[in-house]
Design a protein around this motif. Structure first.
Motif, PDB file in Angstrom:
ATOM      1  N   LEU A   1       0.918  -1.748  -0.101  1.00  0.00           N
ATOM      2  CA  LEU A   1       0.182  -0.293  -0.378  1.00  0.00           C
ATOM      3  C   LEU A   1       0.699   1.381  -0.386  1.00  0.00           C
ATOM      4  O   LEU A   1      -0.040   2.636  -0.283  1.00  0.00           O
ATOM      5  N   GLY A   2       2.582   0.702   0.469  1.00  0.00           N
ATOM      6  CA  GLY A   2       2.699   2.796   0.200  1.00  0.00           C
ATOM      7  C   GLY A   2       3.237   2.761   1.708  1.00  0.00           C
ATOM      8  O   GLY A   2       2.277   2.252   2.560  1.00  0.00           O
ATOM      9  N   ASP A   3       3.974   3.520   2.251  1.00  0.00           N
ATOM     10  CA  ASP A   3       4.561   4.560   3.052  1.00  0.00           C
ATOM     11  C   ASP A   3       3.126   4.646   3.694  1.00  0.00           C
ATOM     12  O   ASP A   3       3.163   4.796   5.305  1.00  0.00           O
ATOM     13  N   GLU A   4       2.166   5.065   3.590  1.00  0.00           N
ATOM     14  CA  GLU A   4       1.114   6.161   4.454  1.00  0.00           C
ATOM     15  C   GLU A   4      -0.063   5.164   4.627  1.00  0.00           C
ATOM     16  O   GLU A   4      -1.112   5.428   5.547  1.00  0.00           O
ATOM     17  N   LEU A   5      -0.029   3.676   3.528  1.00  0.00           N
ATOM     18  CA  LEU A   5      -1.118   2.661   4.291  1.00  0.00           C
ATOM     19  C   LEU A   5      -2.050   3.572   4.317  1.00  0.00           C
ATOM     20  O   LEU A   5      -3.277   2.695   4.620  1.00  0.00           O
ATOM     21  N   HIS A   6      -2.572   4.081   2.638  1.00  0.00           N
ATOM     22  CA  HIS A   6      -3.786   4.314   2.027  1.00  0.00           C
ATOM     23  C   HIS A   6      -3.516   4.009   1.520  1.00  0.00           C
ATOM     24  O   HIS A   6      -3.107   4.797  -0.036  1.00  0.00           O
TER      25      HIS A   6
ATOM     26  N   ASP B   1       2.981   7.447  -4.038  1.00  0.00           N
ATOM     27  CA  ASP B   1       3.041   8.379  -3.006  1.00  0.00           C
ATOM     28  C   ASP B   1       2.546  10.130  -3.526  1.00  0.00           C
ATOM     29  O   ASP B   1       2.250  10.553  -2.694  1.00  0.00           O
ATOM     30  N   VAL B   2       2.817  10.204  -4.817  1.00  0.00           N
ATOM     31  CA  VAL B   2       1.965  10.805  -4.833  1.00  0.00           C
ATOM     32  C   VAL B   2       0.291  11.509  -4.724  1.00  0.00           C
ATOM     33  O   VAL B   2       0.258  11.737  -3.718  1.00  0.00           O
ATOM     34  N   ALA B   3      -0.120  10.618  -4.883  1.00  0.00           N
ATOM     35  CA  ALA B   3      -1.497   9.949  -4.677  1.00  0.00           C
ATOM     36  C   ALA B   3      -1.580  10.191  -3.192  1.00  0.00           C
ATOM     37  O   ALA B   3      -3.011  10.326  -2.777  1.00  0.00           O
ATOM     38  N   THR B   4      -1.289   9.876  -2.870  1.00  0.00           N
ATOM     39  CA  THR B   4      -1.611   8.654  -0.877  1.00  0.00           C
ATOM     40  C   THR B   4      -1.081  10.592  -0.147  1.00  0.00           C
ATOM     41  O   THR B   4      -2.056  11.072   0.349  1.00  0.00           O
TER      42      THR B   4
ATOM     43  N   TRP C   1      -8.775  13.438  13.398  1.00  0.00           N
ATOM     44  CA  TRP C   1      -8.809  13.116  12.523  1.00  0.00           C
ATOM     45  C   TRP C   1      -8.730  11.539  12.533  1.00  0.00           C
ATOM     46  O   TRP C   1      -8.360  10.350  12.973  1.00  0.00           O
ATOM     47  N   VAL C   2      -9.736  10.850  11.674  1.00  0.00           N
ATOM     48  CA  VAL C   2      -9.890   9.178  11.490  1.00  0.00           C
ATOM     49  C   VAL C   2      -9.703   8.949   9.736  1.00  0.00           C
ATOM     50  O   VAL C   2     -10.826   9.537   8.555  1.00  0.00           O
ATOM     51  N   MET C   3      -8.589   8.244   9.814  1.00  0.00           N
ATOM     52  CA  MET C   3      -7.688   8.343   8.464  1.00  0.00           C
ATOM     53  C   MET C   3      -8.111   7.103   7.882  1.00  0.00           C
ATOM     54  O   MET C   3      -7.336   5.662   8.486  1.00  0.00           O
ATOM     55  N   GLU C   4      -9.251   6.123   7.572  1.00  0.00           N
ATOM     56  CA  GLU C   4      -9.154   4.884   6.275  1.00  0.00           C
ATOM     57  C   GLU C   4      -9.694   4.694   7.303  1.00  0.00           C
ATOM     58  O   GLU C   4      -8.132   3.054   6.978  1.00  0.00           O
ATOM     59  N   SER C   5      -9.905   4.153   8.805  1.00  0.00           N
ATOM     60  CA  SER C   5      -9.971   3.413   9.714  1.00  0.00           C
ATOM     61  C   SER C   5     -11.074   2.663  10.078  1.00  0.00           C
ATOM     62  O   SER C   5     -11.433   2.249  11.010  1.00  0.00           O
ATOM     63  N   ALA C   6     -11.798   3.417   9.537  1.00  0.00           N
ATOM     64  CA  ALA C   6     -13.668   3.238  10.149  1.00  0.00           C
ATOM     65  C   ALA C   6     -13.935   1.933   9.570  1.00  0.00           C
ATOM     66  O   ALA C   6     -15.026   1.760  10.707  1.00  0.00           O
ATOM     67  N   HIS C   7     -14.000   1.933   8.905  1.00  0.00           N
ATOM     68  CA  HIS C   7     -14.505   0.614   8.547  1.00  0.00           C
ATOM     69  C   HIS C   7     -13.973  -0.837   8.580  1.00  0.00           C
ATOM     70  O   HIS C   7     -14.463  -2.019   8.849  1.00  0.00           O
ATOM     71  N   LEU C   8     -13.047  -0.580   9.609  1.00  0.00           N
ATOM     72  CA  LEU C   8     -12.955  -1.966  10.495  1.00  0.00           C
ATOM     73  C   LEU C   8     -13.626  -2.198  11.922  1.00  0.00           C
ATOM     74  O   LEU C   8     -13.183  -2.364  12.628  1.00  0.00           O
TER      75      LEU C   8
ATOM     76  N   ALA D   1     -14.163   8.151  -8.197  1.00  0.00           N
ATOM     77  CA  ALA D   1     -13.277   7.869  -9.661  1.00  0.00           C
ATOM     78  C   ALA D   1     -11.753   8.150  -8.952  1.00  0.00           C
ATOM     79  O   ALA D   1     -11.143   8.066  -9.295  1.00  0.00           O
ATOM     80  N   ALA D   2     -11.423   9.444  -8.235  1.00  0.00           N
ATOM     81  CA  ALA D   2     -10.201  10.068  -8.166  1.00  0.00           C
ATOM     82  C   ALA D   2      -9.325   8.920  -6.732  1.00  0.00           C
ATOM     83  O   ALA D   2      -8.350   8.557  -7.504  1.00  0.00           O
ATOM     84  N   THR D   3     -10.158   8.115  -6.331  1.00  0.00           N
ATOM     85  CA  THR D   3      -9.272   6.885  -5.925  1.00  0.00           C
ATOM     86  C   THR D   3      -9.589   5.839  -6.976  1.00  0.00           C
ATOM     87  O   THR D   3      -8.440   4.552  -5.998  1.00  0.00           O
ATOM     88  N   LEU D   4      -9.735   5.228  -7.655  1.00  0.00           N
ATOM     89  CA  LEU D   4      -9.927   3.767  -8.367  1.00  0.00           C
ATOM     90  C   LEU D   4      -8.709   3.576  -9.154  1.00  0.00           C
ATOM     91  O   LEU D   4      -8.357   2.263  -9.391  1.00  0.00           O
ATOM     92  N   PRO D   5      -7.456   4.305  -9.407  1.00  0.00           N
ATOM     93  CA  PRO D   5      -6.640   4.074  -9.767  1.00  0.00           C
ATOM     94  C   PRO D   5      -5.324   4.092  -8.774  1.00  0.00           C
ATOM     95  O   PRO D   5      -4.518   2.864  -9.361  1.00  0.00           O
ATOM     96  N   THR D   6      -5.529   3.776  -7.243  1.00  0.00           N
ATOM     97  CA  THR D   6      -4.873   2.931  -5.980  1.00  0.00           C
ATOM     98  C   THR D   6      -4.603   1.765  -6.550  1.00  0.00           C
ATOM     99  O   THR D   6      -3.897   0.813  -6.198  1.00  0.00           O
ATOM    100  N   PHE D   7      -5.769   0.583  -7.079  1.00  0.00           N
ATOM    101  CA  PHE D   7      -5.960  -0.082  -7.175  1.00  0.00           C
ATOM    102  C   PHE D   7      -4.893  -1.228  -8.368  1.00  0.00           C
ATOM    103  O   PHE D   7      -3.869  -1.892  -7.974  1.00  0.00           O
ATOM    104  N   ASP D   8      -5.190  -0.171  -9.553  1.00  0.00           N
ATOM    105  CA  ASP D   8      -3.699  -0.634 -10.177  1.00  0.00           C
ATOM    106  C   ASP D   8      -1.940  -0.603  -9.418  1.00  0.00           C
ATOM    107  O   ASP D   8      -1.711  -0.675  -9.836  1.00  0.00           O
TER     108      ASP D   8
END
Length: 284
Positions: A24-29, A41-44, A133-140, A221-228
Motif C-alpha cells: 500500500l505504500g508508506d502512508e498505508l491508505h 506516493d504522490v496520490a497518497t 482525524w480518522v483516516m481510513e480506519s472506520a471501516h474496520l 473516481a479519484a481513488t480508482l487508480p489506487t488498485f493498479d
C-alpha cells in the motif's frame, strides 16, 4: 463465541502490517489521482492534503489532534512537522504502535505520541482535542455510532472532526451477498472484517452527536487508480510479500484489488470524506 468476538482487527493488522508497507505504500491508505498517471506516493500525499484542508490545520495557535487508527504514523508525522500541532495517534494494534513510534523517532519529529487504544472507547477526557482525524480506519470498526460518538465527545467547542474512508453507495441484498460470498471471503482475508457505512450515514451520525457537517466529498473516481498501483506493488515486491504473508495471502491481496475495483466501477462501494464542527467557541 459470537461472530463479533471471533474477529480481532488488531491481530489481523499485526499480521499484515509489514506486507502492507510494501503493497500500500508508506502512508498505508488510498491515493487521490488528478489524472491517473501519478505515482502512488504522490496520490497518497494528495489524500492527506485533502484531510489537512478539511481539518483547517492552518488555524493559528496550538492545536491538539487525535489520530484515530494511526497506522504507521505517517500522516501524524506530516501534520506535526508542518503545522507544529500536537498529535496523539491511537490504534488497537501493538505492532502499529511500535512501528509508528520507531519511525517517528527515526524521523526526528517532535510532538507526536502513539498509544494502544480503541477508537470506539478511547478513554480520553471530554473536550480534550481540537481536531479528530480518522483516516481510513472506520471501516474496520463495527460500531460506527460508538466511533463517531467518541470523536464528538473528545472535541472541544469549535473543534473539527475529519474522516475519510471506504463507503457504501448502495444496499447489498442478502441474496447478492450469498452469491458473492467467495468474493467477500477474499476481501476479509486480505483486508480484515470490513463494514462500510454510506457517506450520508457518516454525516447523519455526526449530526446525531451534536456536530455540524460542512463537507461530504465523493472521491470514488479519484481513488480508482489506487488498485493498479497496489497490483504493481504486489508484482514488484512479490518475494518479500510472500515471505511475510505467504503465497495465499499475496494472491488474496491481488484478487481483492480486482474485486474492489469492480465494486468501485459498478457503484457498490467507493470512497468519501466528511468533516464536521463542534459548535460553540474557537480553537484559534
Amino acid at each position: 463465541m459470537t461472530a463479533k468476538e471471533s474477529y480481532d482487527p488488531a491481530s489481523h493488522y499485526d499480521r499484515v502490517m509489514a506486507a502492507w508497507q510494501l503493497l500500500l505504500g508508506d502512508e498505508l491508505h488510498y491515493g487521490v489521482f488528478d489524472d491517473g498517471d501519478e505515482p502512488l506516493d504522490v496520490a497518497t500525499r494528495a489524500l492527506t492534503e485533502r484531510m489537512v484542508a478539511a481539518a483547517d490545520l492552518q488555524t493559528s495557535g496550538h492545536l491538539r489532534v487525535l489520530d484515530v487508527g494511526c497506522g504507521s504514523g505517517a500522516p501524524a508525522r506530516t501534520i506535526a512537522g508542518r503545522f507544529g500541532v500536537e498529535v496523539v495517534g491511537i490504534t488497537t494494534s501493538a505492532v502499529g504502535v511500535e512501528t509508528a513510534r520507531r519511525r517517528t523517532a527515526e524521523a526526528g519529529v517532535d510532538g507526536v505520541t502513539f498509544e494502544q487504544r480503541d477508537g470506539t472507547a478511547n478513554g480520553f477526557d471530554d473536550a480534550s482535542f481540537d481536531r479528530v482525524w480518522v483516516m481510513e480506519s472506520a471501516h474496520l470498526m463495527r460500531d460506527k455510532d460508538a466511533l463517531v460518538s467518541e470523536c464528538a465527545r473528545v472535541l472541544r467547542p469549535g473543534g473539527r472532526l475529519v474522516l475519510c474512508d471506504l463507503v457504501r453507495w448502495r444496499e447489498i441484498a442478502f441474496r447478492e451477498v450469498r452469491e458473492r460470498r467467495d468474493d467477500f471471503a477474499v476481501l476479509r482475508e486480505a483486508f480484515g472484517d470490513a463494514h462500510f457505512e454510506s457517506l450520508d450515514g457518516f454525516g447523519a451520525l455526526a449530526t446525531g452527536h451534536g456536530l455540524v457537517v460542512d463537507r461530504g466529498d465523493d472521491l470514488t473516481a479519484a481513488t480508482l487508480p489506487t488498485f493498479d498501483r497496489w497490483r504493481a506493488n504486489a508484482d514488484a515486491h512479490h518475494d518479500a510479500v510472500v515471505e511475510l504473508i505467504g503465497t495465499a495471502g499475496r494472491d488474496a491481496f491481488v484478487r481483492s484489488c480486482d474485486i474492489l475495483e469492480a465494486f468501485w466501477r459498478d457503484g457498490t462501494f467507493g470512497y468519501g470524506l466528511v468533516s464536521a464542527t463542534r459548535p460553540g467557541g474557537s480553537t484559534s
